[in-house]
Scaffold this motif. Sequence first.
Motif: not given
Length: 274
Positions: A162-168, A142-145
């Motif tokens: 701040a950055v918005y990036l995917p977690v896997r 999913r993506w997370a702030w």
Amino acid sequence: MPKQVKAIVIAGNGTNCEREVAFACKLAGADVSDIVHVAELLAGRVKLDDYHFLNLAGGFLDGDDLGSAKAGANRLLHAKIAGSDETIADQIRRFVAAGKLVMGVCNGFQLMVKMGLLPALTGESKQSCSLTFNDGGRFEDRWAWLKVDPESPCVFTRGLDAVYLPVRHGEGKFVTDNKGTLMQLEQQNLAVVKYADADLNPTMVYPDNPNGSEASIAGICDPTGRLFGLMPHPEAYIHRTHHPRWTREDMPEEGMGLWMYQNAVRFIREELLK
């Protein structure tokens, strides 16, 4: 001829994000962005001394059969380079002592903490934290702030809020060996990025915090700010088309993850190649 910014991405034994990381380095301005199999390092055909920016990419080192990156950490710590009494870890320590940069993403972050490269609060390569199974008991995609600590010494997040990036990941929960370690991370502003809600407030609430990390921590740096590890994937958001809503929202051409690599290249040009 101008000096070149040289980045290296270590691949092999289960990594699967090396191409994306190498491309991110190149797009950020690195003159050289090599993907090198760990076997090449162990054979002595490639040396870290020839580079400025070491990248430990994500994936599933040795299938994570002994826990995330544990087997990979032991290999780098103890396997001898051909024709030498030196290990890859010895080269990494020399690399760090020379003021160069290291970034580990996801499995690379797990590798750094299990080698003791992070947080290195006392300057020693001793493990004091880890990444363990997500509270939800399953793989999270999913993506997370991420809220950035503006007081952090981290080279990679300079100027970022701040950055918005995917977690896997399935083992992304950040834990420390004791409350003293966690307190030091907080007091020294080494907890660089934290999982946050839509208002950019650090949170322990799922799914904004996808794994239950202590103090919402998504990534940390060492006291110099030159060694940085995080679970979310900056290399997976370097162009607007990587964003899940790129067809529905107006956004810049560059993805937020690219900013971290640009900061790294800028630091190398200004501090190491001046």
